[in-house]
Design a protein around this motif. Structure first.
Motif, PDB file in Angstrom:
ATOM      1  N   LYS A 135      27.214  31.023  38.349  1.00  0.00           N
ATOM      2  CA  LYS A 135      26.713  32.392  38.201  1.00  0.00           C
ATOM      3  C   LYS A 135      26.616  33.074  39.559  1.00  0.00           C
ATOM      4  O   LYS A 135      26.970  34.259  39.702  1.00  0.00           O
ATOM      5  CB  LYS A 135      25.351  32.376  37.503  1.00  0.00           C
ATOM      6  CG  LYS A 135      24.768  33.769  37.266  1.00  0.00           C
ATOM      7  CD  LYS A 135      23.542  33.716  36.374  1.00  0.00           C
ATOM      8  CE  LYS A 135      22.384  33.028  37.035  1.00  0.00           C
ATOM      9  NZ  LYS A 135      21.136  33.114  36.232  1.00  0.00           N
ATOM     10  N   GLU A 136      26.150  32.358  40.564  1.00  0.00           N
ATOM     11  CA  GLU A 136      26.077  32.923  41.914  1.00  0.00           C
ATOM     12  C   GLU A 136      27.473  33.279  42.417  1.00  0.00           C
ATOM     13  O   GLU A 136      27.680  34.331  43.035  1.00  0.00           O
ATOM     14  CB  GLU A 136      25.405  31.937  42.853  1.00  0.00           C
ATOM     15  CG  GLU A 136      23.924  31.708  42.565  1.00  0.00           C
ATOM     16  CD  GLU A 136      23.307  30.668  43.477  1.00  0.00           C
ATOM     17  OE1 GLU A 136      24.015  30.197  44.394  1.00  0.00           O
ATOM     18  OE2 GLU A 136      22.125  30.324  43.271  1.00  0.00           O
ATOM     19  N   ALA A 137      28.438  32.403  42.139  1.00  0.00           N
ATOM     20  CA  ALA A 137      29.819  32.667  42.559  1.00  0.00           C
ATOM     21  C   ALA A 137      30.384  33.889  41.846  1.00  0.00           C
ATOM     22  O   ALA A 137      31.122  34.693  42.435  1.00  0.00           O
ATOM     23  CB  ALA A 137      30.689  31.439  42.283  1.00  0.00           C
ATOM     24  N   ALA A 138      30.047  34.056  40.573  1.00  0.00           N
ATOM     25  CA  ALA A 138      30.530  35.215  39.815  1.00  0.00           C
ATOM     26  C   ALA A 138      29.957  36.510  40.366  1.00  0.00           C
ATOM     27  O   ALA A 138      30.659  37.530  40.461  1.00  0.00           O
ATOM     28  CB  ALA A 138      30.160  35.061  38.336  1.00  0.00           C
ATOM     29  N   GLN A 139      28.693  36.496  40.760  1.00  0.00           N
ATOM     30  CA  GLN A 139      28.069  37.681  41.347  1.00  0.00           C
ATOM     31  C   GLN A 139      28.734  38.062  42.664  1.00  0.00           C
ATOM     32  O   GLN A 139      28.947  39.245  42.951  1.00  0.00           O
ATOM     33  CB  GLN A 139      26.575  37.427  41.537  1.00  0.00           C
ATOM     34  CG  GLN A 139      25.802  37.334  40.224  1.00  0.00           C
ATOM     35  CD  GLN A 139      24.389  36.802  40.370  1.00  0.00           C
ATOM     36  OE1 GLN A 139      24.093  36.105  41.336  1.00  0.00           O
ATOM     37  NE2 GLN A 139      23.524  37.099  39.418  1.00  0.00           N
ATOM     38  N   THR A 140      29.083  37.058  43.463  1.00  0.00           N
ATOM     39  CA  THR A 140      29.802  37.309  44.716  1.00  0.00           C
ATOM     40  C   THR A 140      31.170  37.913  44.436  1.00  0.00           C
ATOM     41  O   THR A 140      31.595  38.881  45.081  1.00  0.00           O
ATOM     42  CB  THR A 140      29.962  36.004  45.512  1.00  0.00           C
ATOM     43  OG1 THR A 140      28.671  35.482  45.825  1.00  0.00           O
ATOM     44  CG2 THR A 140      30.737  36.244  46.795  1.00  0.00           C
ATOM     45  N   LEU A 141      31.854  37.348  43.433  1.00  0.00           N
ATOM     46  CA  LEU A 141      33.188  37.829  43.069  1.00  0.00           C
ATOM     47  C   LEU A 141      33.127  39.266  42.558  1.00  0.00           C
ATOM     48  O   LEU A 141      34.025  40.076  42.841  1.00  0.00           O
ATOM     49  CB  LEU A 141      33.784  36.903  42.008  1.00  0.00           C
ATOM     50  CG  LEU A 141      35.303  36.886  41.853  1.00  0.00           C
ATOM     51  CD1 LEU A 141      35.970  36.442  43.146  1.00  0.00           C
ATOM     52  CD2 LEU A 141      35.697  35.941  40.716  1.00  0.00           C
ATOM     53  N   ALA A 142      32.087  39.594  41.821  1.00  0.00           N
ATOM     54  CA  ALA A 142      31.936  40.963  41.322  1.00  0.00           C
ATOM     55  C   ALA A 142      31.889  41.953  42.473  1.00  0.00           C
ATOM     56  O   ALA A 142      32.534  43.015  42.426  1.00  0.00           O
ATOM     57  CB  ALA A 142      30.669  41.072  40.469  1.00  0.00           C
ATOM     58  N   GLY A 143      31.141  41.619  43.530  1.00  0.00           N
ATOM     59  CA  GLY A 143      31.056  42.494  44.691  1.00  0.00           C
ATOM     60  C   GLY A 143      32.365  42.597  45.443  1.00  0.00           C
ATOM     61  O   GLY A 143      32.763  43.682  45.872  1.00  0.00           O
ATOM     62  N   GLU A 144      33.048  41.466  45.595  1.00  0.00           N
ATOM     63  CA  GLU A 144      34.302  41.443  46.350  1.00  0.00           C
ATOM     64  C   GLU A 144      35.419  42.205  45.651  1.00  0.00           C
ATOM     65  O   GLU A 144      36.236  42.872  46.294  1.00  0.00           O
ATOM     66  CB  GLU A 144      34.731  39.996  46.584  1.00  0.00           C
ATOM     67  CG  GLU A 144      33.813  39.217  47.521  1.00  0.00           C
ATOM     68  CD  GLU A 144      34.191  37.751  47.617  1.00  0.00           C
ATOM     69  OE1 GLU A 144      33.650  37.066  48.504  1.00  0.00           O
ATOM     70  OE2 GLU A 144      35.024  37.278  46.808  1.00  0.00           O
ATOM     71  N   ARG A 145      35.483  42.121  44.335  1.00  0.00           N
ATOM     72  CA  ARG A 145      36.594  42.715  43.587  1.00  0.00           C
ATOM     73  C   ARG A 145      36.228  44.041  42.910  1.00  0.00           C
ATOM     74  O   ARG A 145      37.092  44.672  42.285  1.00  0.00           O
ATOM     75  CB  ARG A 145      37.099  41.736  42.524  1.00  0.00           C
ATOM     76  CG  ARG A 145      37.674  40.440  43.076  1.00  0.00           C
ATOM     77  CD  ARG A 145      38.315  39.641  41.950  1.00  0.00           C
ATOM     78  NE  ARG A 145      38.870  38.377  42.390  1.00  0.00           N
ATOM     79  CZ  ARG A 145      39.501  37.510  41.587  1.00  0.00           C
ATOM     80  NH1 ARG A 145      39.662  37.812  40.304  1.00  0.00           N
ATOM     81  NH2 ARG A 145      39.969  36.372  42.056  1.00  0.00           N
ATOM     82  N   GLY A 146      34.966  44.424  42.991  1.00  0.00           N
ATOM     83  CA  GLY A 146      34.560  45.652  42.320  1.00  0.00           C
ATOM     84  C   GLY A 146      34.554  45.533  40.808  1.00  0.00           C
ATOM     85  O   GLY A 146      34.879  46.490  40.088  1.00  0.00           O
ATOM     86  N   LEU A 147      34.157  44.369  40.292  1.00  0.00           N
ATOM     87  CA  LEU A 147      34.127  44.117  38.855  1.00  0.00           C
ATOM     88  C   LEU A 147      32.717  44.286  38.305  1.00  0.00           C
ATOM     89  O   LEU A 147      31.731  44.118  39.019  1.00  0.00           O
ATOM     90  CB  LEU A 147      34.617  42.691  38.559  1.00  0.00           C
ATOM     91  CG  LEU A 147      36.001  42.324  39.068  1.00  0.00           C
ATOM     92  CD1 LEU A 147      36.285  40.843  38.829  1.00  0.00           C
ATOM     93  CD2 LEU A 147      37.070  43.195  38.411  1.00  0.00           C
ATOM     94  N   ALA A 148      32.627  44.602  37.035  1.00  0.00           N
ATOM     95  CA  ALA A 148      31.329  44.697  36.372  1.00  0.00           C
ATOM     96  C   ALA A 148      30.875  43.287  35.994  1.00  0.00           C
ATOM     97  O   ALA A 148      31.610  42.554  35.338  1.00  0.00           O
ATOM     98  CB  ALA A 148      31.433  45.569  35.124  1.00  0.00           C
TER      99      ALA A 148
END
Length: 318
Positions: free
Chosen positions: A129-142
């Protein structure tokens, strides 16, 4: 948390993509437990688990909102990810799903088949979940959470089906991951004005919600090492816990050995394939069977997604 109208509206969205699932009273389970047992078969959805209902409602609402996201990302051990992948594809939205390293091979394959990009990161769900939150910020995903009002509204539709189709139930056992299933069941029970008791089920190896229920506040654990990956959560959701504290009768802890025995019982008595979390409700009833002689009990069979080697070992009693 939800009105009857909220859940009926969600049911319209869900039933546009899938029919209602069955609920059956199995005579051999009744003989085994000493009570009339109604099983809600969420292993019969398009993803093999109840989570698809929440994904359909969440993504429908997201699609109708503004602005449109360039894509979504979420973390999962499998069933939530399948629900988001399927629902995102239905709504023309790209989905990225983050799973822990060493996650279920067959659940990973299913998520890819539904069109999601799969990323492996972290040693368990909370780390993913922490990795997904980081990825959301990096890629501009919801970022799609694992607990949200729209997800609860969606999964609550199985409780609406169960309570309207089955006779009056004394108690319903519901497995707890992050809590959408039990919160939806409590909401529908209350909206219909029923007296049915709702009992949550967690693993002894992932007892965060049981500890939190006893303490009356969020209590996290350092590990969640259980074969029932749908319940392998270290950190409870505060909003979910609030609903559970107000509406649940109690929370029962079951061991992996008890879950395995319940999986074998389901196979012997009903020939139904169950994953660990899917069999947890039956494991809890078997543990507490003396409470329910002659009564009528509901069990949420939340899913049947389990890798073949794991299931073969469980059926063999290993």
């Amino acid at each position: 948390m939800l009105s009857l109208n909220d859940v009926e509206t969600a049911a319209g969205i869900v039933h546009a993509a899938m029919p209602a699932t069955a609920q059956y009273a199995w005579p051999l389970l009744a003989k085994r437990t000493g009570c009339e047992v109604w099983v809600k078969h969420e292993n019969h959805t398009p993803t093999g688990a109840f989570k698809v209902r929440g994904g359909l409602v969440y993504m429908d609402r997201l699609k109708r909102g503004s602005p449109q996201p360039k894509g979504v990302v979420s973390a999962t051990r499998g069933n939530h990810g399948q629900s988001i992948a399927l629902a995102a594809a239905r709504n023309g939205i790209a989905a990225t799903i983050v799973v822990p390293q060493g996650n279920s091979v067959e659940k990973n394959a299913a998520m890819r088949a539904f069109g999601a990009e799969l990323v492996e990161a972290g040693h368990d769900f909370d780390a993913a979940k922490e990795a997904a939150q980081t990825l959301a910020g990096e890629r501009g995903l919801a970022m799609v959470p694992s607990f949200h009002r729209d997800l609860v509204a969606g999964v609550a539709t199985y409780a609406l089906e169960l309570f309207r189709a089955a006779p009056a139930l004394d108690t319903v056992y519901v497995p707890i991951g992050l809590g959408s299933g039990i919160c939806g069941t409590i909401a529908v029970r209350d909206a219909l004005g029923l007296k049915t008791k709702v009992v949550g089920v967690v693993s002894t190896e992932a007892p965060a919600y049981a500890l939190s229920f006893a303490a009356g506040k969020v209590v996290a654990t350092n590990s969640a090492d259980t074969m029932a990956d749908g319940m392998a959560v270290r950190g409870p959701d505060a909003e979910a816990l609030d609903v559970i504290l107000k509406g649940a009768e109690r929370i029962v802890q079951v061991s992996d050995a008890e879950i395995g025995a319940a999986m074998r019982a389901y196979y012997e008595d009903t020939h139904q394939l169950t994953e660990g979390a899917g069999a947890a409700a039956l494991a809890a009833l078997l543990q507490e069977r003396d409470r329910f002689k002659g009564k009528r009990v509901g069990l949420i069979l939340s899913g049947g997604n389990i890798d073949r080697p794991v299931y073969l070992r469980t059926l063999a009693g290993d």
